[in-house]
Each structure stands twice: as structure tokens, then as C-alpha cells.
Motif scaffolding. Structure first.
Motif, PDB file in Angstrom:
ATOM      1  N   ALA A 216      51.574  31.426  31.236  1.00  0.00           N
ATOM      2  CA  ALA A 216      52.008  30.170  31.852  1.00  0.00           C
ATOM      3  C   ALA A 216      50.839  29.367  32.401  1.00  0.00           C
ATOM      4  CB  ALA A 216      53.002  30.465  32.972  1.00  0.00           C
ATOM      5  N   GLY A 217      49.735  30.038  32.703  1.00  0.00           N
ATOM      6  CA  GLY A 217      48.566  29.340  33.234  1.00  0.00           C
ATOM      7  C   GLY A 217      47.283  29.898  32.659  1.00  0.00           C
ATOM      8  N   ALA A 218      46.178  29.263  33.029  1.00  0.00           N
ATOM      9  CA  ALA A 218      44.884  29.663  32.476  1.00  0.00           C
ATOM     10  C   ALA A 218      44.534  31.106  32.840  1.00  0.00           C
ATOM     11  CB  ALA A 218      43.794  28.714  32.980  1.00  0.00           C
ATOM     12  N   GLU A 219      44.850  31.512  34.068  1.00  0.00           N
ATOM     13  CA  GLU A 219      44.516  32.867  34.505  1.00  0.00           C
ATOM     14  C   GLU A 219      45.286  33.914  33.711  1.00  0.00           C
ATOM     15  OE1 GLU A 219      44.639  35.544  38.619  1.00  0.00           O
ATOM     16  OE2 GLU A 219      44.689  33.338  38.714  1.00  0.00           O
ATOM     17  N   GLU A 220      46.566  33.653  33.477  1.00  0.00           N
ATOM     18  CA  GLU A 220      47.378  34.606  32.721  1.00  0.00           C
ATOM     19  C   GLU A 220      46.929  34.673  31.262  1.00  0.00           C
ATOM     20  OE1 GLU A 220      52.085  35.651  31.776  1.00  0.00           O
ATOM     21  OE2 GLU A 220      51.538  33.861  32.946  1.00  0.00           O
ATOM     22  N   ARG A 221      46.611  33.509  30.687  1.00  0.00           N
ATOM     23  CA  ARG A 221      46.129  33.505  29.303  1.00  0.00           C
ATOM     24  C   ARG A 221      44.804  34.248  29.182  1.00  0.00           C
ATOM     25  NH1 ARG A 221      48.071  28.170  29.581  1.00  0.00           N
ATOM     26  NH2 ARG A 221      45.966  27.363  29.961  1.00  0.00           N
ATOM     27  N   GLU A 222      43.950  34.069  30.173  1.00  0.00           N
ATOM     28  CA  GLU A 222      42.660  34.763  30.155  1.00  0.00           C
ATOM     29  C   GLU A 222      42.860  36.276  30.229  1.00  0.00           C
ATOM     30  OE1 GLU A 222      38.536  35.019  32.804  1.00  0.00           O
ATOM     31  OE2 GLU A 222      39.978  33.398  33.138  1.00  0.00           O
ATOM     32  N   ARG A 223      43.828  36.708  31.033  1.00  0.00           N
ATOM     33  CA  ARG A 223      44.100  38.139  31.156  1.00  0.00           C
ATOM     34  C   ARG A 223      44.608  38.714  29.826  1.00  0.00           C
ATOM     35  NH1 ARG A 223      46.851  37.751  35.250  1.00  0.00           N
ATOM     36  NH2 ARG A 223      48.977  37.785  34.423  1.00  0.00           N
TER      37      ARG A 223
END
Length: 265
Positions: A216-223
Motif C-alpha cells: 500500500a505504501g513505499a515502505e511496504e513495497r520496499e519490504r
């Protein structure tokens, strides 16, 4: 106790390097250097050490000060293994990563096989990773490895000092090298880790441009990207692609990234 043999160490040992990650005690760096030299290993790499090579390290190293003097100090484990065609992570227990695991003696034979595939004129190496004294190898450090080297001990107290672990592994590698058949033509070695890392970075960037990674966000996509690319690296490491095979993959990726051309049917 003095070694029983006066013969020179097998030259193949020069292609094996010991990598100590985040070592916190200078005495352990010195003791590891001494353990290495006793078994014919001279290439030492320190990753983000928390202790310096000081008088304490040299006092413990005694006649292995030359190993300390030649040691490389780097900031990351990726930098330490950039020139490696094989990376082994030492462990005294099973880990969650799906890495092939070999016991000390069998692993040492495989380390020597990998080192024997490196041409004499090449700067490539085989790396053996050791973690910090209190915590062992981190997940990030394990992420660059393609195999685990198990150090089995008393299950009720499977605790080894860092230098003891280095000594055990060095002993097995020394004897595996001493017993390796001579005169065999080396096979073409796998591509070093730096070239695999370049391919993975290009692939991750391309997938990110295509919104491949969920979240849903950049942090989750990065993870999600970090977890997936770690598994991709493991697949590539296990496959041990040669340089020419890696160039094929790079060319295929370049072709996929180019805009499609018009075709006249």
C-alpha cells in the motif's frame, strides 16, 4: 603444539578468505589470524569491525602479525564478498534461510573444489563468513551466502569462541586441500558476487518500474522487494552461473527493457 608437517601449504589455500563480521574484541581478531596461519590461510577480511587491529590483537596473533597487516577492512559484507565465486556462512544451528547445509568436513571439501576451479591468475576467491561473537551472522550477512557450513558440537552446550570456530574450519580446509588430487584442469568458475549483484539490482529496478512489488505504501513495497530479491539471489547463487551465462541473462534483461519495435508482418 607444533604442526607435524614441514611442507609448504597447498597453493589452493591462497584462494580462500576468512571474513569476520562486526568483531567486537581485538583479541579475537588476533586469535583468528593465528588460527588461520597455522592452517595455511592468510587472507583475512574484517567487515565493519567494532575493534581495531591494535597491540592486543598483535599480542595474541604472535607470529601471525603478517596476516593482520595484510587484512582488508571493509564497510559491508557485500563489499567483502564482491570478488567471491562461493560464499559459505558458518553456523552452529539450523537457520530459516533455505540454504544447502554441509557439515564441516564435507563443506571443507566443497570449499576446496570451488577454490580449485579458480584460475591461478584470477583475483576471485571463496569466502567463509563468521559472525559477531554475541549474535552470530545477521540476516543481511546470511543473505550474501549460498551455503551453510555447520559446526556441530555438544547439543547441550554448542558454544564456540570465534577463534575456535575459525580454527576448526581452517583445520578442515587445510586437510581437504592437502588431500585434493593434483593436476586436474580447473573448470570455469562461477561469476563473482559483484556481477550477480549488478544483475539483481537491474532486475529489481525493472520490476519496481512495472509496479511488480505489492504494497500500500513505499515502505511496504520496499519490504516485499527486499524479501523477494533475497530469494532471487539465493536461486542465482545455488545455480552458480558462469560469466558467459550471466552475460546472457544481462542481454535478455536489456532486450526486455527496450521499447518494442514495430514489426512488418
Amino acid at each position: 603444539m607444533s604442526p607435524s608437517s614441514t611442507a609448504a601449504p597447498p597453493p589452493i589455500l591462497d584462494r580462500v578468505q576468512v571474513v569476520l563480521c562486526q568483531t567486537s574484541m581485538a583479541e579475537n581478531i588476533g586469535a583468528a589470524a593465528r588460527a588461520m596461519k597455522t592452517m595455511g590461510l592468510t587472507r583475512l577480511v574484517l567487515v565493519a569491525p567494532r575493534a581495531a587491529i591494535d597491540d592486543k590483537a598483535r599480542a595474541v596473533a604472535t607470529h601471525a602479525a603478517d596476516v593482520l597487516d595484510a587484512a582488508r577492512v571493509v564497510g559491508s559484507v557485500e563489499e567483502a564478498v564482491a570478488d567471491s565465486v562461493g560464499v559459505w556462512a558458518t553456523t552452529a544451528r539450523s537457520r530459516s534461510l533455505t540454504l544447502p547445509l554441509s557439515e564441516g568436513r564435507a563443506a571443507a571439501g566443497e570449499v576446496v573444489r570451488q577454490a580449485g576451479a579458480i584460475p591461478a591468475e584470477s583475483a576471485d576467491r571463496v569466502s567463509i563468513l563468521f559472525g559477531a561473537e554475541r549474535t552470530g551472522l545477521t540476516n543481511e550477512e546470511l543473505g550474501v551466502a549460498d551455503r551453510l557450513l555447520a559446526l556441530h558440537a555438544n547439543p547441550e552446550y554448542p558454544v564456540l569462541n570465534l577463534a575456535q570456530a575459525v580454527q576448526l574450519v581452517a583445520y578442515e580446509v587445510f586437510h581437504a586441500a592437502d588431500e585434493a588430487p593434483a593436476g586436474l584442469a580447473p573448470a570455469e568458475p562461477p561469476a563473482p558476487r559483484a556481477e550477480l549483484a549488478t544483475l539483481c539490482a537491474r532486475l529489481e529496478a525493472a520490476l519496481d518500474q512495472r509496479d511488480f512489488f505489492p504494497g500500500a505504501g513505499a515502505e511496504e513495497r520496499e519490504r516485499h522487494a527486499r524479501r523477494l530479491m533475497q530469494r532471487v539471489r539465493l536461486v542465482l547463487n545455488r545455480a552458480e552461473p558462469r560469466r558467459d551465462e550471466l552475460q546472457i541473462l544481462q542481454g535478455m534483461l536489456s532486450a526486455l527493457l527496450r521499447p518494442p519495435r514495430d514489426r512488418d508482418d
